[in-house]
Design a protein around this motif. Structure first.
Motif, PDB file in Angstrom:
ATOM      1  N   PHE A 162      -4.067   7.137   6.630  1.00  0.00           N
ATOM      2  CA  PHE A 162      -4.119   6.155   5.546  1.00  0.00           C
ATOM      3  C   PHE A 162      -3.552   6.743   4.262  1.00  0.00           C
ATOM      4  O   PHE A 162      -2.794   6.089   3.541  1.00  0.00           O
ATOM      5  N   CYS A 163      -3.939   7.982   3.963  1.00  0.00           N
ATOM      6  CA  CYS A 163      -3.503   8.602   2.711  1.00  0.00           C
ATOM      7  C   CYS A 163      -1.988   8.749   2.683  1.00  0.00           C
ATOM      8  O   CYS A 163      -1.338   8.422   1.683  1.00  0.00           O
ATOM      9  N   SER A 164      -1.409   9.221   3.794  1.00  0.00           N
ATOM     10  CA  SER A 164       0.043   9.404   3.766  1.00  0.00           C
ATOM     11  C   SER A 164       0.756   8.043   3.825  1.00  0.00           C
ATOM     12  O   SER A 164       1.827   7.882   3.249  1.00  0.00           O
ATOM     13  N   GLY A 165       0.118   7.057   4.490  1.00  0.00           N
ATOM     14  CA  GLY A 165       0.681   5.707   4.445  1.00  0.00           C
ATOM     15  C   GLY A 165       0.716   5.182   3.023  1.00  0.00           C
ATOM     16  O   GLY A 165       1.703   4.570   2.587  1.00  0.00           O
ATOM     17  N   ALA A 166      -0.362   5.453   2.281  1.00  0.00           N
ATOM     18  CA  ALA A 166      -0.397   5.057   0.875  1.00  0.00           C
ATOM     19  C   ALA A 166       0.715   5.749   0.104  1.00  0.00           C
ATOM     20  O   ALA A 166       1.337   5.154  -0.786  1.00  0.00           O
ATOM     21  N   GLY A 167       1.000   7.003   0.470  1.00  0.00           N
ATOM     22  CA  GLY A 167       2.094   7.725  -0.186  1.00  0.00           C
ATOM     23  C   GLY A 167       3.424   7.030   0.032  1.00  0.00           C
ATOM     24  O   GLY A 167       4.239   6.896  -0.890  1.00  0.00           O
ATOM     25  N   ILE A 168       3.645   6.542   1.261  1.00  0.00           N
ATOM     26  CA  ILE A 168       4.910   5.849   1.552  1.00  0.00           C
ATOM     27  C   ILE A 168       5.010   4.564   0.740  1.00  0.00           C
ATOM     28  O   ILE A 168       6.056   4.240   0.159  1.00  0.00           O
TER      29      ILE A 168
END
Lengths: 199, 342
Positions: A39-45
């Motif tokens: 989720f965190c890296s998806g938020a980064g994208i």
């Protein structure tokens, strides 16, 4: 490769690895934590695409609240891994077919003519606020769908509580209002007694 | 203002931006760590005075070197990793507590110019970062493989999730009043001719109280420190930690306290604005307001006994959430009338 690309591929790689971890991890708590990372890296994208509201909402709602409750439950479960693995090969063809279908759908959508020439989103100026734009759209153009979705969610929430609420006889609970209202005279009786003579 | 930096800028070329940003980060983090160290001393002194004791006064003049002595002691101690624990998560947990507590400072403005990132969605970002902080506690409790730590982590998770809702609604009223998510804009919205009468704590007073109390609960401070609860579960989620690993939890907690202090002063107490119109606005006002909020934190700890767990949950769900939802509606209606003066 620009800085933008480097950051994108970094986040994308972390998302893929973490998502793989979710289904591969033996320990359910590890799986849940991998999902948090995904989720965190998806938020980064999303942040890279200037969709800051979606990115922050993802972290705030899913990472900050939903996954906390998830972990809460998963940590307290006593899961027997052997039992979980029993039906694996029986259900494998079904799962594989489902996965294949999803891959096909994604290739279909991403390869179609409408999305073929879509490049990276328009770059906006520093004063552009994604949150404001989103809010404006939601509360003007899409106000009815938005309100209907909100009401459906509310009904689901009330229903979930109503389903799990059970009244048992003989359960003791405190009435806070009554506790606060108590006066000294209700609980305490002062007696005046004669002192006993010294022996 | 920054003309004297121009030659350095040309010398470094494209490397200038990252170097300058890292420098600014250090300029925020280093004083913050100093403030954390001396906040621990202030806490012991203030609580000591409130309980008619002296507090630490042996190390250095007035005990001023006490934080350094404590830090040194924690540095020298061995970090013990329990044999049944999950080693990776056990070591990562303190880092996960401290990281969001520091990351949130990126959008905090110190005065009209001094801000690392003047983000438009600053308020949302802060909310997201503070909500991520709970993972350190949860992971620490679970990875320790100890009953007390696990109980502490479950309590903390439930508590933080409950109080976050009321806190979020309090922030909703602030952003309604300021019509912006940018923390700098929120302070500018409180500017006016009447000094402190223009600040948001007057129209949003119930929310100010809700936010302050939720802030105490979010940072696991007394009287909401059931996650640690010395008398019930020893030290809660960090019972198995020692040395610097323990110190990181400590740093995170105090950095979060200071952060709540800053946010309360920015959103409700006018940030760097002067309380009276004949004095100039200055960053010193900001520090004074933060010090006041932090003093309240210490005062609460010295005064109130710990909440019982069910009463703590009742306060969060049955008192704060209804109050804050009602106040959102009240503010919304109030702003449509001509009596809204802020």
């Amino acid at each position: 490769m620009s800085f933008f690309d480097v950051v994108f591929y970094l986040f994308a790689a972390i998302t893929v690895i973490a998502s793989t971890g979710v289904i591969v991890a033996r320990n359910p708590v590890h799986a849940a934590l991998c999902l948090v990372l995904a989720f965190c890296s998806g938020a980064g994208i999303w942040m890279l695409l200037e969709a800051e509201f979606l990115a922050i909402a993802l972290v705030l709602v899913y990472v900050g609240a939903v996954m906390v409750l998830f972990l809460f439950v998963v940590m307290m479960l006593d899961i027997n891994l052997v039992q979980l693995r029993e039906g694996f090969w029986r259900w494998f063809p079904f799962g594989a077919a489902l996965a294949g279908l999803m891959v096909f759908e994604m290739i279909w959508v991403l390869g179609s003519r409408q999305t073929a020439d879509a490049t990276i989103a328009v770059v906006h100026g520093a004063d552009y606020s994604n949150t404001k734009e989103l809010g404006r759209l939601i509360y003007t153009q899409y106000v009815y769908p938005f309100e209907i979705a909100a009401v459906i969610l509310l009904v689901a929430m009330v229903a979930a509580i109503a389903l799990t609420l059970r009244r048992r006889a003989g359960v003791k609970s405190q009435n806070i209002a009554e506790q606060v209202k108590v006066k000294k005279a209700d609980r305490l009786r002062i007696l005046s007694m004669k002192s006993e003579p010294k022996q | 203002m920054m003309e004297w930096l121009e030659p350095v800028k040309t010398l470094l070329g494209p490397a200038w931006l990252p170097i300058w940003t890292i420098l600014k980060i250090v300029l925020i983090i280093a004083p913050l760590m100093g403030a954390v160290a001396y906040l621990t001393l202030a806490e012991r002194k203030v609580i000591g005075w409130m309980q008619i004791r002296i507090g630490p006064n042996r190390v250095g003049y007035f005990g001023l070197l006490q934080p350094l002595a404590d830090g040194l002691k924690l540095f020298m101690k061995e970090i013990i990793i329990p044999s049944g624990s999950n080693k990776f998560l056990f070591v990562v947990a303190p880092v996960l507590t401290l990281m969001p507590a520091l990351a949130a400072w990126a959008v905090v403005p110190f005065n009209a110019e001094l801000v690392l990132s003047n983000a438009n969605a600053g308020l949302l970002y802060i909310l997201a970062m503070t909500s991520v902080g709970v993972y350190g506690v949860i992971i620490a409790g679970w990875a320790s493989n100890s009953k007390y730590a696990f109980l502490g982590c479950l309590r903390s998770a439930a508590q933080i999730v409950s109080y976050e809702i009321a806190m979020g609604f309090a922030l909703v009223t602030v952003l309604m009043a300021a019509q912006s998510l940018n923390l700098g804009e929120i302070v500018k919205g409180q500017q006016g001719h009447y000094g402190m009468l223009n600040w948001y704590f007057i129209p949003l007073f119930p929310m100010f109280v809700v936010y302050l109390i939720s802030g105490v609960a979010e940072t696991n401070r007394a009287p909401f420190d059931v996650a640690e609860g010395e008398s019930e579960i020893v030290a809660g989620f960090h019972v198995e930690y020692s040395g610097m690993a323990f110190a990181l939890f400590f740093l995170g907690e105090y950095a979060n306290m200071i952060l709540i202090g800053f946010l309360t002063s920015i959103m409700f107490l006018g940030g760097w604005l002067s309380p009276v119109s004949f004095l100039p606005d200055s960053i010193l006002w900001m520090f004074a307001k933060v010090a006041f909020v932090l003093f309240l934190f210490l005062w609460f700890r010295a005064t109130f006994p710990r909440y019982r767990y069910d009463q703590l949950m009742r306060l969060g769900w049955k008192v704060f959430i209804p109050v804050s939802i009602i106040w959102v509606v009240v503010v919304g209606a109030w702003m449509q009338t001509s009596y809204w003066l802020w």
